[in-house]
Structures are given as structure tokens and as C-alpha cells.
Scaffold this motif. Structure first.
Motif, PDB file in Angstrom:
ATOM      1  N   LEU A   1     -29.111 -29.291 -42.207  1.00  0.00           N
ATOM      2  CA  LEU A   1     -29.910 -28.883 -43.361  1.00  0.00           C
ATOM      3  C   LEU A   1     -31.404 -28.971 -43.059  1.00  0.00           C
ATOM      4  O   LEU A   1     -32.188 -28.100 -43.472  1.00  0.00           O
ATOM      5  N   LEU A   2     -31.806 -29.985 -42.300  1.00  0.00           N
ATOM      6  CA  LEU A   2     -33.216 -30.130 -41.961  1.00  0.00           C
ATOM      7  C   LEU A   2     -33.688 -29.022 -41.016  1.00  0.00           C
ATOM      8  O   LEU A   2     -34.866 -28.655 -41.028  1.00  0.00           O
ATOM      9  N   LYS A   3     -32.788 -28.474 -40.216  1.00  0.00           N
ATOM     10  CA  LYS A   3     -33.150 -27.290 -39.430  1.00  0.00           C
ATOM     11  C   LYS A   3     -33.522 -26.139 -40.354  1.00  0.00           C
ATOM     12  O   LYS A   3     -34.491 -25.414 -40.117  1.00  0.00           O
ATOM     13  N   VAL A   4     -32.735 -25.971 -41.420  1.00  0.00           N
ATOM     14  CA  VAL A   4     -33.022 -24.917 -42.395  1.00  0.00           C
ATOM     15  C   VAL A   4     -34.353 -25.186 -43.080  1.00  0.00           C
ATOM     16  O   VAL A   4     -35.153 -24.271 -43.318  1.00  0.00           O
ATOM     17  N   ALA A   5     -34.616 -26.452 -43.392  1.00  0.00           N
ATOM     18  CA  ALA A   5     -35.899 -26.818 -44.003  1.00  0.00           C
ATOM     19  C   ALA A   5     -37.055 -26.443 -43.076  1.00  0.00           C
ATOM     20  O   ALA A   5     -38.076 -25.906 -43.507  1.00  0.00           O
ATOM     21  N   GLY A   6     -36.908 -26.730 -41.770  1.00  0.00           N
ATOM     22  CA  GLY A   6     -37.939 -26.360 -40.814  1.00  0.00           C
ATOM     23  C   GLY A   6     -38.084 -24.856 -40.676  1.00  0.00           C
ATOM     24  O   GLY A   6     -39.192 -24.339 -40.536  1.00  0.00           O
ATOM     25  N   TYR A   7     -36.970 -24.148 -40.725  1.00  0.00           N
ATOM     26  CA  TYR A   7     -36.972 -22.682 -40.627  1.00  0.00           C
ATOM     27  C   TYR A   7     -37.814 -22.071 -41.743  1.00  0.00           C
ATOM     28  O   TYR A   7     -38.480 -21.051 -41.538  1.00  0.00           O
TER      29      TYR A   7
ATOM     30  N   ALA B   1     -51.524 -29.610 -40.899  1.00  0.00           N
ATOM     31  CA  ALA B   1     -51.022 -28.461 -41.643  1.00  0.00           C
ATOM     32  C   ALA B   1     -51.655 -28.359 -43.026  1.00  0.00           C
ATOM     33  O   ALA B   1     -51.320 -27.454 -43.790  1.00  0.00           O
ATOM     34  N   GLY B   2     -52.543 -29.290 -43.360  1.00  0.00           N
ATOM     35  CA  GLY B   2     -53.213 -29.247 -44.648  1.00  0.00           C
ATOM     36  C   GLY B   2     -52.471 -29.956 -45.766  1.00  0.00           C
ATOM     37  O   GLY B   2     -52.961 -30.023 -46.890  1.00  0.00           O
ATOM     38  N   GLU B   3     -51.295 -30.512 -45.479  1.00  0.00           N
ATOM     39  CA  GLU B   3     -50.520 -31.190 -46.502  1.00  0.00           C
ATOM     40  C   GLU B   3     -50.959 -32.650 -46.626  1.00  0.00           C
ATOM     41  O   GLU B   3     -51.376 -33.253 -45.635  1.00  0.00           O
TER      42      GLU B   3
ATOM     43  N   MET C   1     -36.223 -30.374 -37.704  1.00  0.00           N
ATOM     44  CA  MET C   1     -37.162 -29.485 -38.386  1.00  0.00           C
ATOM     45  C   MET C   1     -37.911 -28.613 -37.388  1.00  0.00           C
ATOM     46  O   MET C   1     -38.139 -27.421 -37.634  1.00  0.00           O
ATOM     47  N   ALA C   2     -38.282 -29.196 -36.249  1.00  0.00           N
ATOM     48  CA  ALA C   2     -39.004 -28.434 -35.229  1.00  0.00           C
ATOM     49  C   ALA C   2     -38.128 -27.334 -34.647  1.00  0.00           C
ATOM     50  O   ALA C   2     -38.601 -26.206 -34.415  1.00  0.00           O
ATOM     51  N   VAL C   3     -36.865 -27.618 -34.399  1.00  0.00           N
ATOM     52  CA  VAL C   3     -35.951 -26.597 -33.870  1.00  0.00           C
ATOM     53  C   VAL C   3     -35.838 -25.438 -34.854  1.00  0.00           C
ATOM     54  O   VAL C   3     -35.900 -24.264 -34.466  1.00  0.00           O
ATOM     55  N   GLY C   4     -35.683 -25.756 -36.147  1.00  0.00           N
ATOM     56  CA  GLY C   4     -35.595 -24.698 -37.152  1.00  0.00           C
ATOM     57  C   GLY C   4     -36.849 -23.856 -37.201  1.00  0.00           C
ATOM     58  O   GLY C   4     -36.787 -22.618 -37.285  1.00  0.00           O
ATOM     59  N   ALA C   5     -38.018 -24.501 -37.143  1.00  0.00           N
ATOM     60  CA  ALA C   5     -39.278 -23.764 -37.183  1.00  0.00           C
ATOM     61  C   ALA C   5     -39.439 -22.873 -35.954  1.00  0.00           C
ATOM     62  O   ALA C   5     -39.913 -21.728 -36.053  1.00  0.00           O
ATOM     63  N   MET C   6     -39.054 -23.386 -34.786  1.00  0.00           N
ATOM     64  CA  MET C   6     -39.174 -22.581 -33.565  1.00  0.00           C
ATOM     65  C   MET C   6     -38.205 -21.410 -33.566  1.00  0.00           C
ATOM     66  O   MET C   6     -38.515 -20.327 -33.040  1.00  0.00           O
ATOM     67  N   GLN C   7     -37.038 -21.594 -34.159  1.00  0.00           N
ATOM     68  CA  GLN C   7     -36.113 -20.469 -34.290  1.00  0.00           C
ATOM     69  C   GLN C   7     -36.727 -19.362 -35.145  1.00  0.00           C
ATOM     70  O   GLN C   7     -36.591 -18.174 -34.837  1.00  0.00           O
ATOM     71  N   ARG C   8     -37.429 -19.751 -36.204  1.00  0.00           N
ATOM     72  CA  ARG C   8     -38.106 -18.761 -37.054  1.00  0.00           C
ATOM     73  C   ARG C   8     -39.241 -18.083 -36.295  1.00  0.00           C
ATOM     74  O   ARG C   8     -39.429 -16.865 -36.407  1.00  0.00           O
ATOM     75  N   LEU C   9     -39.995 -18.842 -35.509  1.00  0.00           N
ATOM     76  CA  LEU C   9     -41.073 -18.253 -34.720  1.00  0.00           C
ATOM     77  C   LEU C   9     -40.535 -17.233 -33.728  1.00  0.00           C
ATOM     78  O   LEU C   9     -41.161 -16.184 -33.502  1.00  0.00           O
ATOM     79  N   LEU C  10     -39.392 -17.529 -33.114  1.00  0.00           N
ATOM     80  CA  LEU C  10     -38.795 -16.584 -32.174  1.00  0.00           C
ATOM     81  C   LEU C  10     -38.451 -15.278 -32.882  1.00  0.00           C
ATOM     82  O   LEU C  10     -38.731 -14.180 -32.355  1.00  0.00           O
TER      83      LEU C  10
ATOM     84  N   HIS D   1     -52.205 -14.636 -42.446  1.00  0.00           N
ATOM     85  CA  HIS D   1     -50.897 -14.521 -41.811  1.00  0.00           C
ATOM     86  C   HIS D   1     -50.131 -15.834 -41.980  1.00  0.00           C
ATOM     87  O   HIS D   1     -50.717 -16.919 -41.990  1.00  0.00           O
ATOM     88  N   ILE D   2     -48.822 -15.757 -42.076  1.00  0.00           N
ATOM     89  CA  ILE D   2     -47.999 -16.948 -42.306  1.00  0.00           C
ATOM     90  C   ILE D   2     -47.778 -17.769 -41.044  1.00  0.00           C
ATOM     91  O   ILE D   2     -47.348 -18.928 -41.111  1.00  0.00           O
ATOM     92  N   LEU D   3     -48.103 -17.220 -39.879  1.00  0.00           N
ATOM     93  CA  LEU D   3     -47.788 -17.876 -38.612  1.00  0.00           C
ATOM     94  C   LEU D   3     -48.316 -19.301 -38.541  1.00  0.00           C
ATOM     95  O   LEU D   3     -47.609 -20.221 -38.114  1.00  0.00           O
ATOM     96  N   HIS D   4     -49.560 -19.501 -38.991  1.00  0.00           N
ATOM     97  CA  HIS D   4     -50.174 -20.823 -38.825  1.00  0.00           C
ATOM     98  C   HIS D   4     -49.471 -21.899 -39.642  1.00  0.00           C
ATOM     99  O   HIS D   4     -49.544 -23.083 -39.315  1.00  0.00           O
ATOM    100  N   HIS D   5     -48.787 -21.508 -40.707  1.00  0.00           N
ATOM    101  CA  HIS D   5     -48.061 -22.508 -41.493  1.00  0.00           C
ATOM    102  C   HIS D   5     -46.921 -23.124 -40.677  1.00  0.00           C
ATOM    103  O   HIS D   5     -46.537 -24.268 -40.920  1.00  0.00           O
ATOM    104  N   TYR D   6     -46.400 -22.370 -39.733  1.00  0.00           N
ATOM    105  CA  TYR D   6     -45.340 -22.889 -38.862  1.00  0.00           C
ATOM    106  C   TYR D   6     -45.912 -23.648 -37.677  1.00  0.00           C
ATOM    107  O   TYR D   6     -45.465 -24.759 -37.358  1.00  0.00           O
ATOM    108  N   THR D   7     -46.886 -23.053 -37.009  1.00  0.00           N
ATOM    109  CA  THR D   7     -47.392 -23.687 -35.791  1.00  0.00           C
ATOM    110  C   THR D   7     -48.086 -25.015 -36.102  1.00  0.00           C
ATOM    111  O   THR D   7     -47.932 -25.997 -35.369  1.00  0.00           O
TER     112      THR D   7
END
Length: 332
Positions: free
Chosen positions: A78-84, A157-159, A189-198, A286-292
Motif C-alpha cells: 500500500l505504501l508503494k501506491v502512496a509513493g506512486y 518537498a515543502g511539506e 514509498m520511494a519504489v512507488g514514486a520511481m515507478q511513476r517517474l519511469l 510541472h508535477i515532476l518536482h513533487h516526486y523528485t
């Protein structure tokens, strides 16, 4: 014998089906709420109260509790999905806090968690919006906090990543290793975010044209995208490897491997993706920076790769030279 095998297979099928339904529900819920507007508002310090309320309504915050019927593997999935979806809510802390507080957990309370350093509890995601806070030390001691004074701060990330000072700390008995599992939560969470970046970068180089043809037709671009894909795959395997050794005498070592390797992958993936997006990816629009930027935060949370490499190195030295190869060659 055959009946035992069939029963076990049926149980595994039911577990896989439950996880699939869980993740499908999470993708729908997170996808409906986590658009750029919400991420921008989180960066302005506005808490996603409606999303947090939905998480509680669907029971996601109680998922890690032992009576929930879900395993820890489901929690990290589930946390992968959260990161995604770059979820701007401290879901990992909320779920794990409810697990460790057990019967003390209040269904209506948003609980966050930070690391205890000297007289302060620091890096508490949305600490001042949470109704309860836990503190964890690197050696795995867990505390509940009582009162104290908050200092506002932000992560890269500004949070809000607030700090709690002069709080009374009450030790919480915990049979697990909170610091290690929180580190693993950042891996997921990082794996999910990187999957989205790919996915984003594949779409970018496929759609954008240069010199009359898509960027994806250029060999140098193909090599760069392949490098990103390789790092994402390795990060996913490192995370899965740590999950396979939970609750064993290798848990700390495997989490050390995962956190260190995923930290390295984070640097490679974010650098390459920004290069492939060009100037567009550096704009706030652009939304990219919210992930990186979240990936850079998670890389440091609960020990960066240098910290976990030292942990692993110390463990291997303590095992002795004769045991290094058997350790490296063992698979599960």
C-alpha cells in the motif's frame, strides 16, 4: 498431504486476491485526490484534511494492526501506491503507530512519528496537524510524547516536517524494530514514486519530438530511459528482498541493503529523469518536482545510504570472514 498443499495454495490465492483488491481501491482513492492542485496546497502548508478523512473512513490507517487480517507485506504494498501518487499525508507513520500502540490507538486520532535526537523529536511529518506523536530512536526505542513545544519547519518537498521540543517521553513496549520498519516504509514509498517517474519519462520521450522525430527514436535517449528502468527494477527487488526477511535474524541487514541501494537509485533516477524532461521539468508548473523532491527527502529519512552501509559493514565484520560468502549467497 495433497489436502494440506491445496489448503495452503487456496490460502495464498485468497491473500493475493485481498491484496489486489486493496491496491485497486487505494489507486482509485489516491488518484481521485492526489492531483497537482493538492500537492501544491501541501507545499503551502495546507493539510489534506479531506483525504485524511477518507483514509480513516476506508480504514487504511488501521491496516497494519495485527487484527486487520492483512500482513505487513500488504502494508508496504500500500505504501508503494502512496509513493506512486505522492500522497501528502503521513500514512506510513499513522498505520505503524496504530500497530505499535495496539489497544491504545484511537480511531479518530491522526498520529505522526519522528526521530528523537537529544532533547527534541525532529522531522515529524505534519506534526502540528497530528493529534498524537511518537518518537523513535536509531536503536529502536519507541516513545509516546506528552505536551511540548512545536517548532515549524519544512522538508525539501515543502511539506511541514516539524520538531517537538521539551516533551515528556513515555516508553512504549514494542516487540518489533520501529526504526527499521520506518526505514523500510521509505523504501516502499520511494519504489512507488520511481515507478511513476519511469511511466512519466516514457510518455515524455514518446510524445515529445526533436528534429522531426520522437525523442525515443534517439539511441542516447533510449539508453538513458533503459538506465532509469534498470534502477527502478533493482530498487523494487531490493525492497522485496527486505520484505522476505522480515522477522528473521537477517531483517536489519536486508533493510540496510534495501535502504542503501534504493538511496543510490534515487540519485540516479531523479538526475536522469530531470535531464530527459529538460527545462520543463524544473518549472513549478510541472508535477515532476513533487516526486523528485519527495524522493530526496525519503532518501534521508530514517538513515541515508551512508548510515545503512555502515550498519551493514559492521554486521558483516562481526560475522567474520568465513561467514561473508554464505551470507551473500543465501536466498529465500
Amino acid at each position: 498431504m495433497n489436502d494440506d498443499i491445496n489448503t495452503e495454495a487456496s490460502s495464498l490465492d485468497d491473500s493475493a486476491q485481498s491484496q489486489r483488491l486493496l491496491l485497486e481501491s487505494a489507486h482509485r482513492l489516491f488518484g481521485d485526490h492526489c492531483d497537482k492542485a493538492l500537492l501544491d496546497s501541501a507545499e503551502r502548508g495546507e493539510f489534506a484534511a479531506e483525504l485524511a478523512s477518507k483514509l480513516a473512513e476506508y480504514g487504511f490507517h488501521r491496516l497494519a494492526e495485527r487484527e486487520s487480517g492483512f500482513a505487513l507485506a500488504d502494508v508496504f504494498a500500500l505504501l508503494k501506491v502512496a509513493g506512486y501518487h505522492a500522497l501528502p499525508v503521513p500514512l506510513a507513520e499513522w498505520m505503524l503507530a496504530n500497530r505499535w500502540l495496539d489497544a491504545e490507538a484511537d480511531d479518530a486520532v491522526l498520529t505522526s512519528m519522528g526521530q528523537r535526537r537529544e532533547s527534541a523529536v525532529v522531522d515529524v511529518p505534519w506534526g502540528q496537524q497530528a493529534q498524537a506523536c511518537l518518537a523513535v530512536t536509531q536503536d529502536g526505542v519507541l516513545f509516546k510524547t506528552e505536551a511540548g513545544t512545536w517548532t515549524s519547519s519544512k522538508n525539501s518537498a515543502g511539506e511541514p516536517y516539524d520538531a517537538l521540543h521539551d516533551s515528556e517521553l513515555v516508553a512504549v513496549g514494542c516487540s518489533e524494530q520501529p526504526y527499521e520498519l520506518l526505514a523500510l516504509s521509505r523504501c516502499a514509498m520511494a519504489v512507488g514514486a520511481m515507478q511513476r517517474l519511469l511511466e512519466m519519462v516514457v510518455e515524455q520521450v514518446t510524445m515529445r519530438e526533436q528534429f522531426g522525430r520522437p525523442l525515443a527514436r534517439f539511441q542516447v535517449i533510449q539508453h538513458a530511459v533503459a538506465g532509469v528502468a534498470a534502477e527502478v527494477a533493482v530498487a523494487g527487488k531490493a525492497h522485496d528482498g527486505a520484505l522476505a526477511f522480515l522477522n528473521t535474524d537477517r531483517q536489519r541487514d536486508e533493510i540496510a541493503i534495501a535502504k542503501a541501494r534504493i538511496g543510490e537509485a534515487t540519485g540516479i533516477v531523479t538526475d536522469t529523469v530531470h535531464q530527459l524532461f529538460g527545462a520543463m521539468g524544473f518549472t513549478h508548473e510541472h508535477i515532476l518536482h513533487h516526486y523528485t523532491r519527495r524522493l530526496w527527502v525519503w532518501r534521508e529519512d530514517f538513515g541515508n545510504e551512508q548510515y545503512w552501509q555502515q550498519v551493514l559493514g559492521s554486521s558483516l565484520c562481526a560475522r567474520g570472514a568465513d561467514q561473508v560468502w554464505p551470507f551473500l549467497a543465501t536466498v529465500r
